[in-house]
Design a protein around this motif. Structure first.
Motif, short mmCIF file in Angstrom:
data_model
loop_
_atom_site.label_atom_id
_atom_site.label_comp_id
_atom_site.label_asym_id
_atom_site.label_seq_id
_atom_site.Cartn_x
_atom_site.Cartn_y
_atom_site.Cartn_z
N LEU A 46 71.10 -5.51 4.31
CA LEU A 46 71.47 -5.11 2.95
C LEU A 46 70.54 -4.02 2.43
O LEU A 46 70.97 -3.00 1.92
N ILE A 50 70.35 0.17 0.82
CA ILE A 50 70.12 0.36 -0.61
C ILE A 50 68.70 -0.13 -0.91
O ILE A 50 68.19 -1.01 -0.23
N VAL A 53 68.76 -3.87 -5.85
CA VAL A 53 69.96 -4.38 -6.49
C VAL A 53 69.54 -5.24 -7.67
O VAL A 53 68.81 -6.23 -7.49
N GLN A 54 69.96 -4.89 -8.84
CA GLN A 54 69.70 -5.70 -10.04
C GLN A 54 68.23 -6.11 -10.16
O GLN A 54 67.90 -7.24 -10.49
N MET A 198 72.52 -11.26 -8.37
CA MET A 198 73.40 -10.46 -7.53
C MET A 198 74.85 -10.89 -7.62
O MET A 198 75.71 -10.31 -6.99
N TYR A 199 75.11 -11.96 -8.37
CA TYR A 199 76.49 -12.43 -8.47
C TYR A 199 77.09 -11.98 -9.80
O TYR A 199 76.36 -11.71 -10.76
N PRO A 200 78.43 -11.92 -9.88
CA PRO A 200 79.07 -11.54 -11.14
C PRO A 200 78.73 -12.53 -12.25
O PRO A 200 78.40 -13.69 -11.98
N TYR B 38 78.68 -12.60 0.83
CA TYR B 38 78.42 -11.20 1.14
C TYR B 38 79.38 -10.28 0.41
O TYR B 38 79.03 -9.15 0.08
N LEU B 40 80.32 -10.77 -2.67
CA LEU B 40 79.74 -10.62 -4.00
C LEU B 40 78.49 -9.75 -3.96
O LEU B 40 78.31 -8.86 -4.79
N VAL B 41 77.64 -10.00 -2.95
CA VAL B 41 76.39 -9.26 -2.88
C VAL B 41 76.66 -7.77 -2.67
O VAL B 41 76.11 -6.91 -3.36
N TRP B 42 77.54 -7.45 -1.70
CA TRP B 42 77.80 -6.03 -1.41
C TRP B 42 78.52 -5.35 -2.56
O TRP B 42 78.24 -4.19 -2.87
N THR B 44 78.30 -6.08 -5.70
CA THR B 44 77.29 -5.84 -6.75
C THR B 44 76.41 -4.65 -6.36
O THR B 44 76.09 -3.80 -7.19
N ALA B 45 76.01 -4.61 -5.08
CA ALA B 45 75.15 -3.53 -4.62
C ALA B 45 75.84 -2.18 -4.75
O ALA B 45 75.21 -1.18 -5.13
N ALA B 46 77.14 -2.13 -4.48
CA ALA B 46 77.87 -0.86 -4.57
C ALA B 46 77.95 -0.40 -6.03
O ALA B 46 77.88 0.80 -6.31
#
Lengths: 263, 263, 330
Positions: A46, A50, A53-54, A198-200, B38, B40-42, B44-46
């Motif tokens: 991951l 990048i 993330v957040q 990292m989750y919605p 993954y 959700l994680v990806w 969010t990362a995008a």
């Protein structure tokens, strides 16, 4: 004093049972290494794409993974084996040998929680500590004593929370003995590998307040990276205490409902 | 005659599984979670941008398709075959007038229906919430189907020959766990293969695991050009014949050993 | 007069049992609308047991014997009625109570499967808080009584059924309970092992004074062990008293066995009315006669038949029980 001697006896007997089948040792070793490898590689892949993330970067996410591995190892060490033995088609409740557990002159919840140990999990504990140590070194910050205390408190709250949830799920077995409720939990617990941030948004709320697996790992990891507020720490401790009380009540209700498999 | 016997096997399995319905829904739920994490994680990362050419919506589409493909190609049967051999219940199966692989196929088929009955509504619901972006072309759709069938065949036979090792080694199921871990890493779950770092990506393209799950998903989501598809199909077909050859070889040798030893 | 150790008054236990229908469609339907039946396992059962007594609970399958034992041991909460054992309410499961009782179940094991019995015993000793010296003494005594020295260090999974039952008994007596509940302890054991266990239970009861309440399918267990029986059928007590008395009360018959002087037999054998022939050959007769008329009928038989020898006895207990199981309450 007697409690410690008792737990010692349980550990001894469990270890003897474990040692009875030697090939399992290598299978367990393989599983531990695969678990470690997939976890670390998942994070590395991951953050190969990048940088952040957040607000979480490679080092802090690895620290969280370390906490996840430590908490899972503690669960595998003594809470999990005992509670898992209750459920399922070959479980104690379905087969009725739970009768003997109830007949012991000890608190049934205590007995169920500590009677079975899996000493192999100590290796997992070591691996988890290793990941955590490496991540903290990468973070490149020197931890203050306050941070370490906050981390330990948060970790304690996390383990208590985990115990409470597992106990509550195990108690559901009294209503439906064949169902492996802990599997549902396992699926959610997987989500604790990554920070709740990292989750919605809606899922973040669920993982924080409804099935609070998120805070089991996120809060201790935040304590290390220095982004933990005191409110969150004490909120976590309070929630853990509340959950333990609630789960114990549910377990006691379940016990009352318990009627042996054969009449 | 064979189809009627097969249908009877499938019906029988459904009936007995209904007793364990919660068990199967739990299994399906548990399998769905890792790719979902993954997803959700990806996504969010995008965020608002893209990673490796994939936008948030593209990640959602990729992982939703992957959840379904993973479910369709996952062979829970392979664990059962190993257990049958280990616990000496092969005799019962050998006494039937059908080759044992029919048992495995029947339970594969019956299983897919039960699992998809759970997965399809859940994935549809997730699609409504998470808004995937998928550019549908007929060419990709047509190429997807054979890739999916071959992926299932490859994963089934690959697992089956591993399971047959139980004739020689008691804990051959450890190899199945290893296979699951490699599928997780190299078959597009932890990240789409195109996002893996250089060395892992080469490994993923050579080893059979990508062709068990990721390959059909990449086709449907339009990640592959014509040349990529052609090489992919070549690798897939090649590995499938290797798996089939190993299966035949091990089945014959194993049976000879089994009947010689007497179970 | 001391208070009885076990007191049961108007005990009733009702189970709620889900109904599982047959067939694919019906099982799908039951997913959404589960159906239940109420099953009365025990109805209005009352009896007392004095300390140190050996009492057998008998009755056909599903009569309610195990349910009664489970209520007494505190595993089940009764639907209604009063129960006291050693002065405690069993279902409160107070530790002091649980230390005083023990339960052996013929179909369930409390031993740890993969390790030798001795290690399971140590865990149990700790669970029940038995001081080490007393633990050692009790264990030695039980091991000697059951003759199981060489079993102590073998993994339980390698033991035979009978050897395992020896272990179960030792495990349940390690902490010297005052009341011992035995649910089908001889289930599946061969005849010599059954004899062995009966002898042990009798000896142990006599020298330790433990109260024994036992259920069994095998009448031989009950005959050998229990001077008193409680017969339960369809959840109700049909009989409570001495085993010998059971036959007299419930079987209104006597059995007459006649040996005949063969040379004086002239073929005709006049049998009086009201007498049932059970067995007959050239030299002997087995007859069943109503209990009240036995003396008169015997006198008549002695006059009309060339009798060499005669015995009057109660019918065998198995036959009486069988008659009750198949006939009573039907």
């Amino acid at each position: 004093m007697r409690t410690f001697r008792l737990i010692g006896q349980f550990m001894r007997a469990s270890f003897q049972e474990e040692a009875a089948s030697r090939t399992n040792f290598f299978v367990n070793l393989l599983h531990s290494i695969l678990n470690l490898g997939t976890g670390v590689l998942g994070v590395v892949v991951l953050f190969g794409q990048i940088d952040e993330v957040q607000g979480w970067n490679l080092a802090s996410t690895l620290a969280l993974l370390g906490v996840y591995l430590i908490v899972s190892a503690l669960r595998g060490l003594f809470i999990g084996p005992g509670l898992d033995a209750l459920a399922g088609m070959d479980g104690k409740i379905w087969s009725g040998t739970f009768d003997f557990t109830i007949l012991r002159p000890l608190n049934t919840q205590f007995l169920v929680s500590v009677h079975k140990w899996r000493l192999f999990a100590i290796l997992d504990l070591g691996l988890g500590l290793g990941v955590l140590g490496a991540a903290v070194a990468r973070l490149g910050v020197s931890l203050s004593a306050g941070q370490v205390v906050a981390f330990l408190l948060a970790l304690f709250a996390g383990v208590l929370t985990l115990y409470a949830i597992l106990l509550a799920f195990a108690a559901l077995v009294f209503w439906s003995p064949g169902v492996l409720f802990t599997w549902v939990f396992d699926a959610f617990f997987q989500m604790a590998r990554y920070p709740v941030g990292m989750y919605p948004g809606w899922l973040r709320l669920v993982l924080t307040w409804v099935i609070p697996v998120g805070i089991i790992t996120t809060v201790p990891a935040q304590a290390l990276s220095g982004s933990l507020t005191p409110g969150m720490l004490f909120g976590g401790l309070g929630l853990a205490a509340l959950l333990v009380v609630g789960a114990s009540l549910l377990f006691r209700r379940g016990l009352r409902r318990y009627a042996s498999a054969s009449s | 005659m064979k189809t009627r016997a097969g249908w009877a096997l499938i019906r029988g399995l459904w009936l007995s599984w209904l007793q364990y319905r919660s068990f199967f829904f739990l299994l399906a739920f548990g399998w769905m979670i890792p790719p979902l994490i993954y997803l959700l994680v990806w996504s969010t990362a995008a965020g608002e941008g893209t990673i490796g050419g994939l936008s948030r919506g593209a990640f959602v589409a990729y992982y939703l398709v992957l959840i379904l493909v993973n479910q369709v190609t996952y062979s829970q049967t392979n664990w059962t075959v190993g257990d049958l051999i280990r616990y000496g219940q092969m005799n019962r199966v050998l006494l039937r007038p059908l080759p044992p692989v029919y048992d495995a196929l029947a339970s594969e088929f019956a299983g897919k229906v039960v699992f998809l009955a759970f997965d399809l509504p859940v994935v549809a619901l997730l699609a409504l919430i998470l808004r995937p972006e998928l550019e549908w072309t007929w060419a990709n759709g047509l190429a997807f189907l054979p890739a999916l069938v071959l992926a299932w065949g490859l994963r089934f036979l690959w697992g089956y020959w591993l399971a047959l090792l139980a004739f020689w080694a008691t804990r051959a199921d450890a190899l199945l766990a290893l296979q699951d871990a490699l599928v997780f890493l190299l078959a597009g779950q932890v990240a789409p293969v195109a996002l893996l770092p250089g060395f892992l990506q080469t490994l993923a393209k050579i080893l059979p695991f990508r062709y068990m799950v990721a390959f059909p998903v990449e086709i449907l989501t339009g990640q592959l050009d014509l040349a990529g598809m052609q090489t992919g199909f070549a690798f897939q077909a090649g590995w499938l014949s290797v798996a089939a050859g190993l299966y035949l070889l091990l089945w014959r040798a194993g049976l000879r050993r089994y009947t010689a030893v007497g179970g | 007069m001391p208070e009885p150790q076990i007191q049961i008054h108007n005990l009733t236990k009702t189970y709620r049992v889900p109904v599982r229908p047959e067939g694919l469609r019906a099982s799908l339907g039951s997913l959404f609308r589960p159906a239940y039946n109420d099953v009365e396992a025990v109805v209005d059962v009352s009896f007392d047991v004095a300390a140190g007594a050996r009492v057998g609970l008998i009755g056909p399958n599903g009569a309610g014997k195990t349910t009664t034992l489970k209520v007494l041991s505190g595993l089940l909460h009764p639907t209604s009625g009063q129960v006291r054992v050693a002065g405690f309410l069993p279902w409160e499961r107070q530790p002091e109570y649980l230390r005083r009782i023990s339960m052996v179940m013929g179909n369930k094991s409390q031993m740890l499967w993969d390790i030798p019995p001795l290690d399971s015993f140590r865990v149990l000793g700790e669970v029940y808080g038995v001081p080490p010296a007393r633990f050692r003494r009790t264990l030695d005594e039980l091991v000697a009584l059951l003759d199981m020295e060489e079993l102590l260090t073998k993994p339980v999974r390698n033991l035979s059924l009978g050897e395992r039952m020896k272990c179960e008994l030792t495990a349940s007596l390690l902490y010297r309970p005052q009341v011992l509940f035995l649910d089908e302890p001889t289930l599946g054991l061969d005849v010599s092992m059954q004899l062995r266990l009966r002898r042990f239970l009798k000896e142990y009861n006599q020298h330790s004074g433990v109260t024994v309440l036992l259920t069994s399918h095998y009448m031989a267990d009950v005959l050998a062990l229990c001077p008193r029986v409680v017969l339960i059928h369809r959840g109700r007590v049909l009989y409570d008293g001495e085993l010998n008395e059971l036959a007299r009360q419930l079987a209104p018959f006597k059995q007459l066995r006649l040996s005949l002087q063969v040379e004086k037999c002239n073929g005709a054998m006049p049998i009086p009315d009201g007498v049932e022939v059970i067995e007959q050959d050239r030299a002997s007769l087995t007859l069943r006669v109503p209990r009240a008329e036995a003396p008169a009928l015997t006198a008549r038989l002695l006059q009309t038949l060339p009798v060499a020898d005669l015995t009057i006895e109660d019918p065998p207990i198995e036959a009486v029980i069988d008659q009750i199981y198949s006939g009573a309450g039907a």
